[in-house]
Design an enzyme around this catalytic site. Structure first.
Site: not given
Ligand code: PMP
Length: 298
Positions: A152
């Site tokens: 991320k």
């Molecule tokens: N894809 C992206 C690009 C994101 O930024 C997020 C948010 N974190 C998600 C998917 C969903 O991930 P999560 O469920 O871990 O928040």
């Protein structure tokens, strides 16, 4: 979105208005920060953070992907996150740990540049309360060939911002992004699910973040006796779905009722989507014993 009272910065709490960095911060110029978005919820037993250990694991793998040298251990970071949630009395809230390359000279290569950590925590719910209209973006999601799968990294979000602006300028709520191969990947900050003939499908795409909510949805769906799988999804399959929904920490579970100007199913949030959403809401609020292991009470 509420404001926090204090931000944790490199081991100390500073007042919200004093949580500042220098303009020559490396990550501000080059997108070299990594971060997490974590949710807390009020439950019958007090405030609980959802899947905190999984978020910490992902943050540490993002830190590795960006070759950062972090002096904190996972345990110390967890302690700091819990303290930040407590001191800001967030209840239903959002926690944003950010690890960034700090003050530096102008070069891209961050040799000798400090690794800094900040944790903001604010009272907050979710981005959306209703259903969404989405459009297929002309921007392809960053691929694993141009970034690191599963990390991320803040720089990846310039790609998301472009897709969001494109969608909003055209009157849609959100964007659907395809990967380099033209398969369905994800939204700008959330994963997508496709429901067809009672089967729940999460696109397999090395461009999509392996979301923690996505993983929860797969497990919850199977727990409900539904058939849930991961496979490659063509854009036409998304357009022909009976139901579509987005999911993510900030998004929660949000039904999608139109795609590229066409109705999804009967144009109303689908039954399966709403069933999963209800179960998810119960779980994050501590109402389901089976999934208590996902909650860290603070
Ligand atoms: N894809 C992206 C690009 C994101 O930024 C997020 C948010 N974190 C998600 C998917 C969903 O991930 P999560 O469920 O871990 O928040």
């Amino acid at each position: 979105m509420g404001l926090g009272k204090f931000v944790w910065m490199d081991g100390k709490f500073v007042k919200w208005k004093d949580a500042r960095i220098h303009i020559m911060t490396h990550s501000l110029h080059y997108g070299s920060a990594v971060f997490e978005g974590i949710h807390s919820y009020k439950t019958g037993g007090g405030t609980a953070i959802f899947r905190l250990d999984d978020h910490i694991e992902r943050l540490f793998s993002s830190v590795n992907a960006m070759s950062m040298k972090l002096s904190l251990t996972k345990k110390q970071l967890k302690g700091a996150i819990i303290k930040a949630a407590r001191i800001n009395k967030i209840g239903d809230g959002y926690i944003r740990p950010l690890v960034y390359y700090g003050y530096s000279s102008i070069g891209v290569y961050p040799k000798g540049v400090s690794t800094n950590v900040a944790i903001a925590a604010i009272p907050w719910g979710h981005f959306y309360s209703g259903s969404l209209s989405i459009m297929t973006s002309s921007f392809r999601r960053n691929s694993e060939r141009s970034s690191v799968y599963g990390a991320k990294i803040s720089g990846n979000y310039a790609n998301s911002v472009l897709a969001m602006y494109e969608a909003r300028k055209k009157g849609f709520d959100e964007a659907l992004m395809l990967d380099l191969h033209g398969n369905v990947s994800e939204g700008p900050a959330e994963n997508i699910f496709i429901v067809k003939n009672n089967e729940i499908v999460s696109p397999l795409s090395r461009s999509a973040l392996p979301g923690i909510t996505r993983d929860s949805v797969l497990k919850i769906s199977r727990g409900l006796g539904l058939k849930a799988c991961e496979k490659r999804v063509k854009p036409g399959e998304a357009r022909a779905a009976n139901e579509l929904f987005f999911c993510g920490t900030g998004t929660g579970i949000a039904p999608i009722t139109s795609i590229d100007g066409k109705r999804v199913g009967n144009g109303k949030p689908g039954k399966i989507t709403l069933g999963i959403k209800q179960k998810y809401d119960d779980i994050v609020r501590g109402k389901d014993k089976k999934y208590r292991k996902w909650l860290s009470f603070i």
